[in-house]
Scaffold this motif. Structure first.
Motif, PDB file in Angstrom:
ATOM      1  N   THR A 132       3.195  -2.669  -2.884  1.00 51.73           N
ATOM      2  CA  THR A 132       2.392  -1.687  -1.885  1.00 51.73           C
ATOM      3  C   THR A 132       1.925  -2.621  -0.688  1.00 51.73           C
ATOM      4  O   THR A 132       1.699  -2.066   0.324  1.00 51.73           O
ATOM      5  CB  THR A 132       1.259  -0.969  -2.804  1.00 51.73           C
ATOM      6  N   LYS A 133       1.344  -3.794  -0.901  1.00 43.10           N
ATOM      7  CA  LYS A 133       0.807  -4.827  -0.041  1.00 43.10           C
ATOM      8  C   LYS A 133       1.786  -5.123   1.094  1.00 43.10           C
ATOM      9  O   LYS A 133       1.516  -4.971   2.008  1.00 43.10           O
ATOM     10  CB  LYS A 133       0.325  -6.162  -0.860  1.00 43.10           C
ATOM     11  N   ARG A 134       3.237  -5.178   0.472  1.00 44.85           N
ATOM     12  CA  ARG A 134       4.327  -5.481   1.650  1.00 44.85           C
ATOM     13  C   ARG A 134       4.265  -4.233   2.412  1.00 44.85           C
ATOM     14  O   ARG A 134       4.353  -4.257   3.825  1.00 44.85           O
ATOM     15  CB  ARG A 134       5.452  -5.806   0.680  1.00 44.85           C
ATOM     16  N   TRP A 135       4.436  -3.073   2.038  1.00 45.46           N
ATOM     17  CA  TRP A 135       4.648  -1.935   2.859  1.00 45.46           C
ATOM     18  C   TRP A 135       3.302  -1.876   3.689  1.00 45.46           C
ATOM     19  O   TRP A 135       3.263  -1.342   4.898  1.00 45.46           O
ATOM     20  CB  TRP A 135       4.705  -0.770   2.116  1.00 45.46           C
ATOM     21  N   HIS A 136       2.142  -2.254   3.059  1.00 43.22           N
ATOM     22  CA  HIS A 136       1.040  -2.158   4.019  1.00 43.22           C
ATOM     23  C   HIS A 136       1.012  -2.840   5.251  1.00 43.22           C
ATOM     24  O   HIS A 136       0.768  -2.615   6.263  1.00 43.22           O
ATOM     25  CB  HIS A 136      -0.349  -2.395   3.298  1.00 43.22           C
ATOM     26  N   TYR A 137       1.582  -4.146   4.984  1.00 42.03           N
ATOM     27  CA  TYR A 137       1.714  -4.983   6.250  1.00 42.03           C
ATOM     28  C   TYR A 137       2.724  -4.561   7.164  1.00 42.03           C
ATOM     29  O   TYR A 137       2.557  -4.763   8.321  1.00 42.03           O
ATOM     30  CB  TYR A 137       1.848  -6.411   5.858  1.00 42.03           C
ATOM     31  N   ILE A 138       3.784  -3.992   6.739  1.00 44.52           N
ATOM     32  CA  ILE A 138       4.692  -3.469   7.464  1.00 44.52           C
ATOM     33  C   ILE A 138       4.088  -2.479   8.419  1.00 44.52           C
ATOM     34  O   ILE A 138       4.244  -2.425   9.540  1.00 44.52           O
ATOM     35  CB  ILE A 138       6.055  -3.056   6.679  1.00 44.52           C
ATOM     36  N   ILE A 168       1.097  -2.014   9.306  1.00 43.53           N
ATOM     37  CA  ILE A 168       0.210  -2.671  10.441  1.00 43.53           C
ATOM     38  C   ILE A 168       1.236  -3.026  11.528  1.00 43.53           C
ATOM     39  O   ILE A 168       0.555  -2.588  12.707  1.00 43.53           O
ATOM     40  CB  ILE A 168      -0.659  -3.491   9.443  1.00 43.53           C
ATOM     41  N   TYR A 169       1.926  -3.965  11.323  1.00 41.38           N
ATOM     42  CA  TYR A 169       2.958  -4.280  12.311  1.00 41.38           C
ATOM     43  C   TYR A 169       3.318  -3.193  13.145  1.00 41.38           C
ATOM     44  O   TYR A 169       3.869  -3.286  14.246  1.00 41.38           O
ATOM     45  CB  TYR A 169       3.859  -5.438  11.659  1.00 41.38           C
ATOM     46  N   ALA A 170       4.196  -2.027  12.473  1.00 40.46           N
ATOM     47  CA  ALA A 170       4.683  -1.126  13.079  1.00 40.46           C
ATOM     48  C   ALA A 170       3.706  -0.415  13.875  1.00 40.46           C
ATOM     49  O   ALA A 170       4.056   0.113  15.098  1.00 40.46           O
ATOM     50  CB  ALA A 170       5.370  -0.018  11.934  1.00 40.46           C
ATOM     51  N   THR A 171       2.388  -0.027  13.319  1.00 39.92           N
ATOM     52  CA  THR A 171       1.511   0.457  14.315  1.00 39.92           C
ATOM     53  C   THR A 171       1.231  -0.140  15.595  1.00 39.92           C
ATOM     54  O   THR A 171       1.009   0.536  16.541  1.00 39.92           O
ATOM     55  CB  THR A 171       0.306   0.651  13.380  1.00 39.92           C
ATOM     56  N   LEU A 172       1.081  -1.477  15.379  1.00 38.76           N
ATOM     57  CA  LEU A 172       0.909  -2.228  16.628  1.00 38.76           C
ATOM     58  C   LEU A 172       1.678  -2.168  17.511  1.00 38.76           C
ATOM     59  O   LEU A 172       1.724  -2.221  18.641  1.00 38.76           O
ATOM     60  CB  LEU A 172       0.506  -3.890  15.939  1.00 38.76           C
ATOM     61  N   GLY A 194       1.515   5.918  12.631  1.00 37.37           N
ATOM     62  CA  GLY A 194       1.562   4.601  11.842  1.00 37.37           C
ATOM     63  C   GLY A 194       0.025   4.359  11.357  1.00 37.37           C
ATOM     64  O   GLY A 194      -0.166   3.750  10.294  1.00 37.37           O
ATOM     65  N   PHE A 195      -1.063   4.622  12.382  1.00 36.85           N
ATOM     66  CA  PHE A 195      -2.414   4.562  11.700  1.00 36.85           C
ATOM     67  C   PHE A 195      -2.724   5.221  10.520  1.00 36.85           C
ATOM     68  O   PHE A 195      -3.193   4.800   9.696  1.00 36.85           O
ATOM     69  CB  PHE A 195      -3.196   4.858  13.125  1.00 36.85           C
ATOM     70  N   GLY A 196      -2.368   6.377  10.427  1.00 40.33           N
ATOM     71  CA  GLY A 196      -2.404   7.331   9.118  1.00 40.33           C
ATOM     72  C   GLY A 196      -2.031   6.623   8.011  1.00 40.33           C
ATOM     73  O   GLY A 196      -2.436   6.454   6.871  1.00 40.33           O
ATOM     74  N   ALA A 197      -0.731   6.362   8.245  1.00 40.11           N
ATOM     75  CA  ALA A 197       0.171   5.582   7.313  1.00 40.11           C
ATOM     76  C   ALA A 197      -0.398   4.164   6.465  1.00 40.11           C
ATOM     77  O   ALA A 197      -0.600   3.894   5.548  1.00 40.11           O
ATOM     78  CB  ALA A 197       1.551   5.638   7.395  1.00 40.11           C
TER      79      ALA A 197
END
Length: 158
Positions: free
Chosen positions: A39-45, A47-51, A96-99
């Motif tokens: 879950t932590k890895r998906w959260h970081y992904i 973040i980068y996708a949203t940016l 992306g922000f919501g996810a």
């Protein structure tokens, strides 16, 4: 039909001087750690996708709309709503922000579940390794959990 206990990770299954219930607790903490890490890895992904989408949106918006229609807010708004790519990039940024926020909440929940069980094992280690022979060998279990799964059972602090 296989039982839950038969699906244990083999290094945990092979631990000596530890009873079956303790092995199951160790397996559960390993599973929770894995869920937390995933879950932590998906959260970081996210973040980068949203940016990336936000950056793409602002660059595209600037060069296709803001530069040409900066004389009027209404002209800029009209051009923004008529440009499909612009709307698509904005929608991806918002999604992306919501996810990202949803995954952050899930990450915090999974971390709490993992840390609670890890701390319970630390607190109950005297009960889990009752016999003197088990107690003498528990450091081998702790080392294996630390080295193989990055799970610290020595102290309650992270």
């Amino acid at each position: 039909m296989e039982m839950e206990g038969d699906q244990m990770d083999s290094p945990i299954q092979l631990i000596e001087n530890t009873d079956k219930a303790t092995k199951q607790m160790l397996e559960n903490v390993r599973k929770r750690k894995k869920k937390f890490d995933d879950t932590k890895r998906w959260h970081y992904i996210s973040i980068y996708a949203t940016l990336f989408f936000a950056f793409s949106f602002f660059v595209y918006f600037y060069f296709t709309i803001a530069e040409h229609y900066s004389y009027s807010f209404l002209a800029m708004l009209s051009a923004t709503l008529n440009d499909g790519i612009n709307i698509y990039l904005l929608a991806l940024t918002i999604l992306g922000f919501g996810a990202m926020n949803l995954l952050k909440q899930q990450k915090e929940k999974k971390e709490k579940e993992y840390q609670d069980l890890r701390c319970e094992i630390v607190d109950r280690s005297k009960d889990l390794w009752k016999k003197e022979e088990e107690w003498k060998h528990r450091h081998i279990v702790f080392e294996m959990m630390k080295n193989k799964y990055d799970i610290n059972l020595y102290h309650e602090k992270k």
